[in-house]
Design a protein around this motif. Structure first.
Motif, PDB file in Angstrom:
ATOM      1  N   UNK A  74       0.874  -1.174   0.000  1.00 15.51           N
ATOM      2  CA  UNK A  74       0.000   0.000   0.000  1.00 15.51           C
ATOM      3  C   UNK A  74       0.910   1.222   0.000  1.00 15.51           C
ATOM      4  N   UNK A  75       0.861   1.986  -1.068  1.00 14.97           N
ATOM      5  CA  UNK A  75       1.778   3.113  -1.222  1.00 14.97           C
ATOM      6  C   UNK A  75       1.589   4.126  -0.080  1.00 14.97           C
ATOM      7  N   UNK A  76       2.729   4.636   0.380  1.00 14.05           N
ATOM      8  CA  UNK A  76       2.787   5.634   1.448  1.00 14.05           C
ATOM      9  C   UNK A  76       2.316   5.090   2.793  1.00 14.05           C
ATOM     10  N   UNK A 135      -7.839  -7.747 -10.278  1.00 14.87           N
ATOM     11  CA  UNK A 135      -9.145  -7.726  -9.632  1.00 14.87           C
ATOM     12  C   UNK A 135      -9.013  -7.700  -8.118  1.00 14.87           C
ATOM     13  N   UNK A 136      -8.090  -8.505  -7.583  1.00 16.02           N
ATOM     14  CA  UNK A 136      -7.887  -8.517  -6.136  1.00 16.02           C
ATOM     15  C   UNK A 136      -7.356  -7.168  -5.647  1.00 16.02           C
ATOM     16  N   UNK A 137      -6.517  -6.500  -6.438  1.00 20.16           N
ATOM     17  CA  UNK A 137      -6.007  -5.181  -6.061  1.00 20.16           C
ATOM     18  C   UNK A 137      -7.146  -4.167  -5.967  1.00 20.16           C
ATOM     19  N   UNK A 138      -8.060  -4.218  -6.929  1.00 18.80           N
ATOM     20  CA  UNK A 138      -9.185  -3.276  -6.907  1.00 18.80           C
ATOM     21  C   UNK A 138     -10.102  -3.514  -5.712  1.00 18.80           C
ATOM     22  N   UNK A 139     -10.379  -4.795  -5.402  1.00 12.74           N
ATOM     23  CA  UNK A 139     -11.242  -5.104  -4.265  1.00 12.74           C
ATOM     24  C   UNK A 139     -10.605  -4.646  -2.967  1.00 12.74           C
ATOM     25  N   UNK A 140      -9.300  -4.891  -2.816  1.00 11.70           N
ATOM     26  CA  UNK A 140      -8.613  -4.470  -1.602  1.00 11.70           C
ATOM     27  C   UNK A 140      -8.585  -2.948  -1.499  1.00 11.70           C
ATOM     28  N   UNK A 146     -12.288   3.124   2.833  1.00  9.68           N
ATOM     29  CA  UNK A 146     -13.099   3.579   3.971  1.00  9.68           C
ATOM     30  C   UNK A 146     -12.235   4.194   5.068  1.00  9.68           C
ATOM     31  N   UNK A 147     -10.938   3.830   5.064  1.00  9.10           N
ATOM     32  CA  UNK A 147     -10.049   4.287   6.129  1.00  9.10           C
ATOM     33  C   UNK A 147      -8.900   5.143   5.599  1.00  9.10           C
ATOM     34  N   UNK A 148      -8.556   4.994   4.314  1.00 10.48           N
ATOM     35  CA  UNK A 148      -7.446   5.737   3.727  1.00 10.48           C
ATOM     36  C   UNK A 148      -7.971   6.556   2.552  1.00 10.48           C
ATOM     37  N   UNK A 149      -7.330   7.669   2.313  1.00 15.31           N
ATOM     38  CA  UNK A 149      -7.730   8.547   1.214  1.00 15.31           C
ATOM     39  C   UNK A 149      -7.007   8.116  -0.060  1.00 15.31           C
ATOM     40  N   UNK A 150      -7.797   7.752  -1.063  1.00 13.96           N
ATOM     41  CA  UNK A 150      -7.264   7.343  -2.371  1.00 13.96           C
ATOM     42  C   UNK A 150      -6.103   6.345  -2.228  1.00 13.96           C
ATOM     43  N   UNK A 151      -6.342   5.169  -1.640  1.00 13.72           N
ATOM     44  CA  UNK A 151      -5.251   4.199  -1.467  1.00 13.72           C
ATOM     45  C   UNK A 151      -4.818   3.607  -2.811  1.00 13.72           C
TER      46      UNK A 151
END
Length: 362
Positions: A74-76, A135-140, A146-151
């Motif tokens: 997860x970047x940053x 697809x798994x990246x998009x779902x995650x 909901x908790x991070x801004x533009x993850x």
């Protein structure tokens, strides 16, 4: 060995009684003609054409499944990377215990459970089985939004452990081959196993899928314009490359050097078999009595080639042999007579020859 043509009746068939069970085994004598050679070739092509359409498909992206280990970044947010799943300093302290624990520890990453889910911080339980990596990246990413801004999430399969095929037989390194993001075609599986050995028969490749065997002749597929790389393997498939020794042809009788000959990628003609055996023995062989004994179901079929006729060599070149065929060249009547007299009177012939030999030549 002796081949008795008188055992066949006028219709070209005979019945031999088994000494053990008294069962009759029918044998049929067929002369080798251009019409027979053409009919056998057509029959062989029909038998060799097995429906393998279920094995041919287009490559698709890899689908995640239970047992795979995923690498998630997860970047940053380095606290959510793979390193968060591994304690700092390893699993067992320091020294020898640390190296032992590191060797037995599971790989760093997120393992897909038996039910096809992973546990990820903040996102909780996510079912990723059957999804591609994108697809798994998009779902995650949607879960983390909901908790991070533009993850921004990068998800890749770190260890492919859910799907395998087994390659056996005449290959350099037989064993399990894991299916990864590179499409597992039949050619890819054989190449990963080190390729076919010189003792392997490329015309006798068997793919077992769900208990069904598919016979694949690689040279024949290429001749028909079918790319072997279009055969896609699935999890649980077994690929076996048979040995050339399983498809031998036996040459006996009045030839220069009787022997057992392996077929060349499933093909060996009568002319090639006689040539590799040195040809018909010029002293005792009868070129008009060349026989091919073949088992056809419960019966024996005997094909006869008259080598003294014009065009016999061309027919012998086009007459393809089958595995376990027996090529037999009969002896001339004079050779049979000489052997019979030698058995009855072993010293009579040598004495007769000595009697007529001039004294100057002794």
């Amino acid at each position: 060995m002796h081949f008795d043509r008188s055992s066949f009746n006028s219709s070209g068939s005979s019945a031999a009684s088994s000494a053990s069970g008294g069962e009759n085994m029918n044998a049929e004598l067929k002369p080798i003609t251009p019409q027979l050679v053409k009919a056998l070739q057509e029959t062989r092509e029909k038998q060799a054409t097995q429906d393998i359409s279920s094995l041919i498909s287009k490559p698709s992206s890899y689908k995640i499944d239970a047992g795979d280990v995923l690498s998630v970044v997860v970047w940053d947010h380095p606290e959510l990377s793979n390193s968060a799943t591994v304690p700092v300093g390893g699993y067992g302290g320091q020294g020898a215990d640390a190296s032992t624990s590191a060797a037995t520890a599971p790989p760093a990453g997120f393992m897909v459970d038996h039910d096809g889910t992973i546990q990820f911080p903040y996102a909780g339980s996510i079912k990723v089985a059957g999804m591609s990596q994108d697809q798994a990246s998009q779902v995650l990413g949607q879960k983390l939004s909901k908790y991070l801004r533009n993850p921004k999430v990068t998800l890749r399969v770190q260890s492919y452990r859910s799907k395998r095929v087994y390659v056996d037989g005449e290959v350099k390194t037989p064993g399990l081959q894991a299916i990864n993001d590179i499409p597992m075609t039949l050619v890819e599986a054989i190449n990963r196993a080190g390729g076919v050995l010189p003792t392997g028969d490329q015309s006798q490749v068997v793919v077992n899928r769900s208990g069904v065997n598919y016979q694949i002749n690689l040279p024949q597929l290429v001749q028909r314009g079918v790319n072997p790389a279009s055969i896609m393997l699935k999890d649980g498939d077994v690929v076996r490359v048979r040995s050339r020794d399983e498809s031998k042809v036996f040459v006996s009788g009045e030839v220069v050097s009787p022997r057992a000959l392996p077929m060349h990628n499933g093909r060996l003609t009568l002319n090639e078999a006689l040539g590799e055996s040195g040809g018909v023995n010029p002293l005792s062989g009868d070129g008009s009595q060349i026989y091919v004994i073949r088992r056809d179901g419960g019966n024996q079929v005997v094909y006869q080639l008259d080598g003294s006729k014009a065009g016999a060599i061309a027919m012998a070149e086009n007459f393809e042999l089958s595995p376990k065929d027996v090529v037999f060249v009969a002896a001339t009547p004079l050779a049979n007579w000489h052997r019979s007299i030698s058995l009855i009177l072993p010293s009579a012939l040598s004495g007769a020859v000595g009697a007529v030999t001039p004294a100057t030549q002794r």
